[in-house]
Design a protein around this motif. Sequence first.
Motif, PDB file in Angstrom:
ATOM      1  N   CYS A 113     -58.399  65.261  71.861  1.00 55.82           N
ATOM      2  CA  CYS A 113     -58.200  66.446  72.680  1.00 55.82           C
ATOM      3  C   CYS A 113     -57.027  67.346  72.329  1.00 55.82           C
ATOM      4  O   CYS A 113     -55.964  66.904  71.929  1.00 55.82           O
ATOM      5  N   SER A 115     -55.462  70.823  74.530  1.00 56.93           N
ATOM      6  CA  SER A 115     -55.585  71.712  75.684  1.00 56.93           C
ATOM      7  C   SER A 115     -54.533  72.813  75.601  1.00 56.93           C
ATOM      8  O   SER A 115     -53.381  72.549  75.244  1.00 56.93           O
ATOM      9  N   ARG A 129     -59.917  74.071  75.801  1.00 59.96           N
ATOM     10  CA  ARG A 129     -59.750  72.712  75.322  1.00 59.96           C
ATOM     11  C   ARG A 129     -60.792  72.315  74.292  1.00 59.96           C
ATOM     12  O   ARG A 129     -61.933  72.809  74.318  1.00 59.96           O
ATOM     13  N   ASN A 130     -60.368  71.451  73.360  1.00 64.11           N
ATOM     14  CA  ASN A 130     -61.277  70.719  72.491  1.00 64.11           C
ATOM     15  C   ASN A 130     -61.321  69.277  72.961  1.00 64.11           C
ATOM     16  O   ASN A 130     -60.277  68.698  73.280  1.00 64.11           O
ATOM     17  N   LEU A 131     -62.517  68.710  72.988  1.00 66.92           N
ATOM     18  CA  LEU A 131     -62.678  67.292  73.306  1.00 66.92           C
ATOM     19  C   LEU A 131     -63.112  66.582  72.030  1.00 66.92           C
ATOM     20  O   LEU A 131     -64.191  66.841  71.511  1.00 66.92           O
ATOM     21  N   THR A 169     -62.976  67.935  82.031  1.00 61.97           N
ATOM     22  CA  THR A 169     -62.804  69.383  81.903  1.00 61.97           C
ATOM     23  C   THR A 169     -63.455  70.051  83.100  1.00 61.97           C
ATOM     24  O   THR A 169     -64.655  69.856  83.321  1.00 61.97           O
ATOM     25  N   THR A 179     -57.764  69.980  82.729  1.00 67.12           N
ATOM     26  CA  THR A 179     -58.285  69.165  81.641  1.00 67.12           C
ATOM     27  C   THR A 179     -57.448  67.894  81.550  1.00 67.12           C
ATOM     28  O   THR A 179     -56.305  67.838  82.013  1.00 67.12           O
ATOM     29  N   ASP A 181     -56.107  64.915  78.680  1.00 71.52           N
ATOM     30  CA  ASP A 181     -55.937  64.500  77.289  1.00 71.52           C
ATOM     31  C   ASP A 181     -55.453  63.044  77.267  1.00 71.52           C
ATOM     32  O   ASP A 181     -54.662  62.636  78.133  1.00 71.52           O
ATOM     33  N   THR A 272     -51.576  68.039  73.088  1.00 72.64           N
ATOM     34  CA  THR A 272     -52.578  67.281  72.326  1.00 72.64           C
ATOM     35  C   THR A 272     -52.543  65.854  72.859  1.00 72.64           C
ATOM     36  O   THR A 272     -53.003  65.608  73.961  1.00 72.64           O
ATOM     37  N   ASN A 273     -51.959  64.931  72.102  1.00 74.67           N
ATOM     38  CA  ASN A 273     -51.935  63.533  72.551  1.00 74.67           C
ATOM     39  C   ASN A 273     -50.569  62.890  72.370  1.00 74.67           C
ATOM     40  O   ASN A 273     -50.471  61.671  72.203  1.00 74.67           O
ATOM     41  N   THR A 321     -64.412  66.824  66.853  1.00 74.75           N
ATOM     42  CA  THR A 321     -64.526  67.721  68.002  1.00 74.75           C
ATOM     43  C   THR A 321     -65.971  67.794  68.473  1.00 74.75           C
ATOM     44  O   THR A 321     -66.851  68.215  67.737  1.00 74.75           O
TER      45      THR A 321
END
Length: 352
Positions: A113, A115, A129-131, A169, A179, A181, A272-273, A321
Motif C-alpha cells: 500500500c 496512501s 491509494r494503491n493496494l 479503502t 485507508t 496500510d 507507505t509501510n 498493485t
Amino acid sequence: MEKPTTKAAIPAKTYIVNLDLPPQERWNNVIKHFDPNILKQGLNTLFKEYLPSQQLVPILEDVAKDLERYIPQPFADELRGLSKALGMKLGDLVLINIIYDVSAFNSSQIKACTSIVAYDSMGRIIHGRNLDYKVGDYLRELTLQVDYQRGGKTLYMATTYAGYIGVITGSKPNAFSITGDQRNIGSILQNLFSAVDHSWPTFFAERRVLEEASDYQSALSQILKTPTIAPVYFIISGINAGEGAIVVRDGRKVANVTTLSQSAHSWYIVETNYDPWVQAPATDDRRDAAINAMNKLGRKNMNPQQLYKVLSVDLVFNSDTTYTTIMSAADASVYQTMIRYDAPPPEELINT
C-alpha cells in the motif's frame, strides 16, 4: 528484446450492499456475480503467502466455531451468510477476513500500500491509494466497489474483494475518507493475545468507523480509541482545511499521529509501510518516489487525475498493485477504483 504486453487498467464494477437487509442476506446480490471456484482456488495461495505458520489454520478454524467471541455482530452473521451463499467452510472465510491480523508483525516480509492525502488546486481535499498484494493475479479478479446503502441512500463507498467484508479503502460523503496500510511491528503472539483480549479485527474496525462516525473529527476520535488486533497505519481525510492525518497504531494503543497541518510538505501527506519518522529502506522507497512526484507536480496542478498519475509512477506503482482508488469526501462523484492490470512485469522493471 521486445517488452511484454500488458492489459489496460479497467474500472471496478459497483455493487449495492443493502444494510437494511438481515446480515446473512446482505452479500447475496454481490456474490452471485463471482465464481466461488475462484475464491476457493485462491485459498491455498493466501495460506502460503500470508500465514506465518500452517499450524495457525486449526486455531483459526476453532475461531469459526465460537465466532461471536472474536468477530463482532453484524459481521459474524455476514460471514455466515457468505459461507452459505458460496458453499465454503465458515473457517475458510474467517481466515480470509482476518488474514491481515495474522500477517502484520515484525518479521513479516509483506509490504502493501501507498496512501496520499492532498489539497487539490481548488482547495478540496482528495485521497488516493494503491493496494499492493503478492497474490494480485487472484485478487484483481475479485476487486469491486461497494455502495453501502440505508434507506435507499448511500451511507458510504468502499473498495474491497469479493468474500472480504472488512474495509481497507472507503469514503463517507460529506464527512471523511479512510485507508489502511500495513505496519509490521510486534509479533504474531502479540496479535493473538490482542484477539483474545477482544481487540477489533483491524479492517472491521475501519468499516465500523465508516458506518458510525458522522464527520472527520468523530472518525478520528474513534480510530484513536479503538484497539485493533494488528498494528496498522490509518490514513484519514476530511472536507475542511487541515483535516488529514496518519494514525500509527501499535494495535492496542496509538504510537503517533501526524496531521496534514503538521506535515513537512504543507499540502499533502504520504504513507507507505514505514513509520513517518523513519527513513524508508532503499530497497522499497515508494515514499520518496511519491514525494518527488508530488513536489514536481505542485499543488496548483493537483486534481484527481494528477493524483492517479502520481500513484502510477515507478515504485509507487508496481507488479503487486491490485487497484488504485481516488476519492474525495467533499465530492462523492470523484470516487473511482481502477483495477491495475497495466503494471509492468517485474522482469521488465529490472531490464529498463
